[in-house]
Design a protein around this motif. Structure first.
Motif, PDB file in Angstrom:
ATOM      1  N   ASP B 249      -9.551  -2.273  88.270  1.00  0.00           N
ATOM      2  CA  ASP B 249     -10.850  -1.618  88.492  1.00  0.00           C
ATOM      3  C   ASP B 249     -12.024  -2.596  88.498  1.00  0.00           C
ATOM      4  OD1 ASP B 249     -10.506  -2.273  85.817  1.00  0.00           O
ATOM      5  OD2 ASP B 249     -11.728  -0.579  85.115  1.00  0.00           O
ATOM      6  N   LEU B 250     -11.770  -3.895  88.442  1.00  0.00           N
ATOM      7  CA  LEU B 250     -12.893  -4.855  88.398  1.00  0.00           C
ATOM      8  C   LEU B 250     -13.718  -4.732  89.676  1.00  0.00           C
ATOM      9  CD1 LEU B 250     -12.274  -7.542  90.354  1.00  0.00           C
ATOM     10  CD2 LEU B 250     -10.651  -8.014  88.525  1.00  0.00           C
ATOM     11  N   ASP B 251     -15.052  -4.895  89.527  1.00  0.00           N
ATOM     12  CA  ASP B 251     -15.926  -4.772  90.703  1.00  0.00           C
ATOM     13  C   ASP B 251     -16.786  -6.009  90.932  1.00  0.00           C
ATOM     14  OD1 ASP B 251     -17.711  -4.465  88.634  1.00  0.00           O
ATOM     15  OD2 ASP B 251     -18.278  -2.399  89.118  1.00  0.00           O
ATOM     16  N   ALA B 252     -16.580  -7.045  90.146  1.00  0.00           N
ATOM     17  CA  ALA B 252     -17.326  -8.294  90.347  1.00  0.00           C
ATOM     18  C   ALA B 252     -16.586  -9.432  89.659  1.00  0.00           C
ATOM     19  CB  ALA B 252     -18.738  -8.187  89.775  1.00  0.00           C
ATOM     20  N   VAL B 253     -16.781 -10.646  90.181  1.00  0.00           N
ATOM     21  CA  VAL B 253     -16.175 -11.835  89.570  1.00  0.00           C
ATOM     22  C   VAL B 253     -17.213 -12.945  89.526  1.00  0.00           C
ATOM     23  CG1 VAL B 253     -14.372 -13.602  89.735  1.00  0.00           C
ATOM     24  CG2 VAL B 253     -13.874 -11.259  90.484  1.00  0.00           C
ATOM     25  N   PHE B 254     -17.399 -13.527  88.346  1.00  0.00           N
ATOM     26  CA  PHE B 254     -18.177 -14.752  88.227  1.00  0.00           C
ATOM     27  C   PHE B 254     -17.169 -15.883  88.003  1.00  0.00           C
ATOM     28  CE2 PHE B 254     -20.290 -17.602  84.928  1.00  0.00           C
ATOM     29  CZ  PHE B 254     -20.817 -18.465  85.887  1.00  0.00           C
ATOM     30  N   ALA B 255     -17.038 -16.750  89.017  1.00  0.00           N
ATOM     31  CA  ALA B 255     -16.090 -17.869  88.907  1.00  0.00           C
ATOM     32  C   ALA B 255     -16.824 -19.096  88.369  1.00  0.00           C
ATOM     33  CB  ALA B 255     -15.475 -18.181  90.265  1.00  0.00           C
ATOM     34  N   GLY B 256     -16.146 -19.865  87.528  1.00  0.00           N
ATOM     35  CA  GLY B 256     -16.758 -21.012  86.842  1.00  0.00           C
ATOM     36  C   GLY B 256     -17.128 -22.161  87.762  1.00  0.00           C
ATOM     37  N   ASN B 257     -16.563 -22.207  88.967  1.00  0.00           N
ATOM     38  CA  ASN B 257     -17.069 -23.158  89.972  1.00  0.00           C
ATOM     39  C   ASN B 257     -16.718 -22.644  91.369  1.00  0.00           C
ATOM     40  OD1 ASN B 257     -14.391 -23.916  90.401  1.00  0.00           O
ATOM     41  ND2 ASN B 257     -14.764 -26.120  90.160  1.00  0.00           N
ATOM     42  N   ASP B 258     -17.267 -23.311  92.391  1.00  0.00           N
ATOM     43  CA  ASP B 258     -17.098 -22.822  93.760  1.00  0.00           C
ATOM     44  C   ASP B 258     -15.659 -22.939  94.250  1.00  0.00           C
ATOM     45  OD1 ASP B 258     -19.797 -22.243  93.938  1.00  0.00           O
ATOM     46  OD2 ASP B 258     -20.300 -24.165  94.859  1.00  0.00           O
ATOM     47  N   LEU B 259     -14.955 -24.005  93.833  1.00  0.00           N
ATOM     48  CA  LEU B 259     -13.572 -24.144  94.285  1.00  0.00           C
ATOM     49  C   LEU B 259     -12.724 -22.978  93.785  1.00  0.00           C
ATOM     50  CD1 LEU B 259     -12.712 -27.964  93.979  1.00  0.00           C
ATOM     51  CD2 LEU B 259     -12.971 -26.616  96.066  1.00  0.00           C
ATOM     52  N   MET B 260     -12.896 -22.607  92.516  1.00  0.00           N
ATOM     53  CA  MET B 260     -12.148 -21.453  91.988  1.00  0.00           C
ATOM     54  C   MET B 260     -12.585 -20.176  92.705  1.00  0.00           C
ATOM     55  SD  MET B 260     -11.506 -22.158  87.911  1.00  0.00           S
ATOM     56  CE  MET B 260     -13.185 -21.882  87.410  1.00  0.00           C
ATOM     57  N   ALA B 261     -13.888 -20.062  93.022  1.00  0.00           N
ATOM     58  CA  ALA B 261     -14.357 -18.887  93.757  1.00  0.00           C
ATOM     59  C   ALA B 261     -13.698 -18.819  95.134  1.00  0.00           C
ATOM     60  CB  ALA B 261     -15.882 -18.934  93.891  1.00  0.00           C
ATOM     61  N   SER B 262     -13.525 -19.975  95.784  1.00  0.00           N
ATOM     62  CA  SER B 262     -12.903 -19.970  97.120  1.00  0.00           C
ATOM     63  C   SER B 262     -11.449 -19.521  97.038  1.00  0.00           C
ATOM     64  CB  SER B 262     -13.022 -21.353  97.784  1.00  0.00           C
ATOM     65  OG  SER B 262     -12.147 -22.283  97.174  1.00  0.00           O
ATOM     66  N   GLY B 263     -10.739 -19.919  95.976  1.00  0.00           N
ATOM     67  CA  GLY B 263      -9.360 -19.459  95.777  1.00  0.00           C
ATOM     68  C   GLY B 263      -9.320 -17.966  95.472  1.00  0.00           C
ATOM     69  N   ALA B 264     -10.269 -17.516  94.658  1.00  0.00           N
ATOM     70  CA  ALA B 264     -10.338 -16.089  94.320  1.00  0.00           C
ATOM     71  C   ALA B 264     -10.623 -15.266  95.571  1.00  0.00           C
ATOM     72  CB  ALA B 264     -11.426 -15.864  93.271  1.00  0.00           C
ATOM     73  N   LEU B 265     -11.519 -15.766  96.423  1.00  0.00           N
ATOM     74  CA  LEU B 265     -11.888 -15.063  97.655  1.00  0.00           C
ATOM     75  C   LEU B 265     -10.666 -14.865  98.551  1.00  0.00           C
ATOM     76  CD1 LEU B 265     -14.100 -13.953  99.520  1.00  0.00           C
ATOM     77  CD2 LEU B 265     -14.536 -16.282 100.312  1.00  0.00           C
ATOM     78  N   ARG B 266      -9.848 -15.915  98.635  1.00  0.00           N
ATOM     79  CA  ARG B 266      -8.639 -15.825  99.463  1.00  0.00           C
ATOM     80  C   ARG B 266      -7.738 -14.684  98.966  1.00  0.00           C
ATOM     81  NH1 ARG B 266      -4.020 -18.432  98.834  1.00  0.00           N
ATOM     82  NH2 ARG B 266      -4.776 -20.123  97.512  1.00  0.00           N
ATOM     83  N   VAL B 267      -7.542 -14.595  97.650  1.00  0.00           N
ATOM     84  CA  VAL B 267      -6.673 -13.550  97.088  1.00  0.00           C
ATOM     85  C   VAL B 267      -7.288 -12.170  97.285  1.00  0.00           C
ATOM     86  CG1 VAL B 267      -5.714 -12.644  94.921  1.00  0.00           C
ATOM     87  CG2 VAL B 267      -5.543 -15.094  95.458  1.00  0.00           C
ATOM     88  N   LEU B 268      -8.604 -12.054  97.088  1.00  0.00           N
ATOM     89  CA  LEU B 268      -9.264 -10.760  97.276  1.00  0.00           C
ATOM     90  C   LEU B 268      -9.076 -10.267  98.710  1.00  0.00           C
ATOM     91  CD1 LEU B 268     -12.537 -11.410  95.235  1.00  0.00           C
ATOM     92  CD2 LEU B 268     -10.783  -9.703  94.684  1.00  0.00           C
ATOM     93  N   LYS B 269      -9.209 -11.197  99.685  1.00  0.00           N
ATOM     94  CA  LYS B 269      -9.035 -10.812 101.087  1.00  0.00           C
ATOM     95  C   LYS B 269      -7.586 -10.402 101.368  1.00  0.00           C
ATOM     96  CE  LYS B 269     -11.822 -13.532 104.028  1.00  0.00           C
ATOM     97  NZ  LYS B 269     -12.283 -14.897 104.417  1.00  0.00           N
TER      98      LYS B 269
END
Lengths: 346, 346
Positions: B249-269
């Motif tokens: 049910d999570l609706d937002a993610v704060f990633a500790g850096n941009d590289l981790m955010a880019s990996g998270a984005l790939r999984v979300l997509k």
């Protein structure tokens, strides 16, 4: 020069003990005394004189003339070193090999040609035992600087002209000319008749050799089909635009490296030229994070970049061993093979 | 220690002239004699003894104790240094500032923890005047190694615990906690109620501070919404998969850096979660070639990475000047501001 036996030299620890201070304090005084109170510093200086202590780096240099470190000099601005995966792959190979032989890799960064004097001073200062240098350009002052410093050296890529010390020049290079021939022959065998070439910067032997390989296969080719780039993606895009302007009928492109091929691919797609249907595209290097990930992935001439780095380091370490044994370094040059890797772009 | 006047020291040129050989030959003999015929080498050694010549690097070290070079040590394996644009941006700032002051940047590469002894030997060998160290982890042996070598040092990022020499520790750090607070408050203001956090490696103060900033805004948050990554894209993807499993049910993610955010984005997509509609995503750093180029581009907490590199170098050069003047290095730590940059991901 007679060398005192190492055991007879007083250590920094002995100085610290005699002065009644910590090793860190003694070290700081020997390095100039900053941040140490005057009475303590005086005690340390007295102990240095009484024991005849010579600071470690000077002592070691005088006794063994070895630092356990090797310089890596890339004749490119720092910004290219970090943006071109070719360099990181070569450094990776060097780093692995040096680490396996407990030798420190010292990467000397340049911003521009104004920095050569500083590199010369560092090398002449005896802070490294040998040097690995790559991506040299014609008239690069680096070989002369290294030669003056008088240390064993291995170049990545054939240096562009004989140095005075030609017999001692060692290098590791890929079979650039043979690889280029294979690429252009492949395009020709596909039936392509207007094969363009985006050359690398022609003040580098790798770019010259790849252009020569292209000309070996197409000795009577149209010179308008050749454009010069700078081994970057942006320069590949510019060269592609120039070629399309000049020769709109081109049906294939051999780019001098993968980064230039990726830039050319972008322009071809923007102009609606189908790759590989209308224009077949081949790169060179098969670098990480570029060649296999473009859309379509690049057919390219693969070379073992990391392996070349390892080989450079291995040749240098062998040269250092020979030097220690009192032999001349002995030149040793290796040409590594290249292989055409077929993917979707051609 | 009394210092002889520099003018009284015989030069290598004087040795070469007396021996009747070239400077390069004399240099080679002084460095060990490799590749020089015995009669010539003997002439040079005789000239060295007669003139009382001391090799340049030792002489210089003894007289001025300055090498004109500064070590940069990144406490990460070489492969991460070249794959994370954060490091190249910081090195770029350092390189520009050192070059402007005619100081050589010496990048010491590590493969792994087994290499620390070698770094310690190189630093203790007096081959650099000072050190810049960054990306330290808890219990990293590097601060102790640098302290033993007794040289002025500036850290990138707050070191994780006080060293014995606490009053002389200088560092440059971003306002990690404040930046994290701004990111999480922004997500909360957007109405997001299940805000997850992908933390960096919690043995680094930057990761700890960003997690603390997240907790400042969500003191009673669900601990299941926190996962730990390693500041790489792959670790961000793994952490994202783990969080979706645990908290669908999570609706937002704060990633500790941009590289981790880019990996998270790939999984979300991959999982069909629309960004930002279903899950809003915020990164940290605003690094080159990542933050603005993902699809959608990242809302992120910007810090001036290159500017931090420049600042580190400037503080170190100031410390070296103070040392030369006989003053203590004087600690100087700077916290640089962060700014939330809004793009499409949140």
């Amino acid at each position: 020069m007679s060398e005192p036996s190492p055991g007879s030299r007083p250590t920094l620890e002995a100085v610290a003990t005699r002065a009644g201070v910590s090793r860190a304090t003694a070290s700081r005084v020997v390095r100039g005394g900053a941040g140490v109170r005057a009475p303590l510093a005086d005690k340390v200086r007295k102990a240095v004189e009484e024991l005849g202590y010579v600071p470690n780096h000077a002592a070691r240099s005088l006794v063994t003339r070895r630092t356990g470190a090797v310089a890596v000099i890339i004749a490119e601005p720092e910004i290219r070193i970090f943006s071109d995966p070719f360099f990181s792959q070569q450094i990776r190979g060097i780093s692995k090999e040096l680490t396996a032989h407990d030798t420190q890799l010292v990467l000397l960064l340049l911003e521009g040609p104004g920095d050569h004097d500083r590199i010369a001073r560092y090398l002449a200062g005896g802070h490294v035992d040998g040097a690995l240098a790559f991506s040299l350009h014609t008239d690069d002052p680096i070989p002369a600087i290294i030669q003056r410093a008088g240390m064993p050296t291995v170049y990545g890529g054939r240096p562009s002209r004989p140095t005075a010390d030609r017999q001692t020049v060692s290098y590791v290079d890929a079979d650039n000319r043979g690889g280029a021939r294979a690429a252009v022959r492949y395009l020709s065998d596909l039936g392509r008749r207007r094969i363009a070439h985006i050359a690398g910067p022609l003040d580098q032997t790798s770019a010259i050799d790849r252009l020569d390989g292209y000309r070996d296969v197409l000795p009577d080719g149209d010179p308008a089909l050749i454009a010069e780039g700078a081994f970057t993606a942006e320069s590949g895009a510019l060269a592609m635009a120039e070629l399309l302007e000049r020769c709109p009928d081109l049906d294939a492109v051999f780019a001098g490296n993968d980064l230039m091929a990726s830039g050319a691919l972008r322009v071809l797609k923007e102009r609606g030229r189908g790759v590989p249907q209308e224009v077949a595209l081949v790169g060179f290097d098969d670098v990480d994070a570029v060649a296999a990930t473009t859309d379509p992935p690049l057919t390219t001439v693969q070379q073992d970049i990391e392996g070349q780095g390892r080989l450079m380091a291995r040749l240098l370490l062998r040269g250092l061993d020979r030097e220690r044994a009192g032999d001349g370094p002995g030149p040793a040059s290796v040409i590594t093979p290249t292989t055409l890797v077929r993917r979707a772009s051609a």
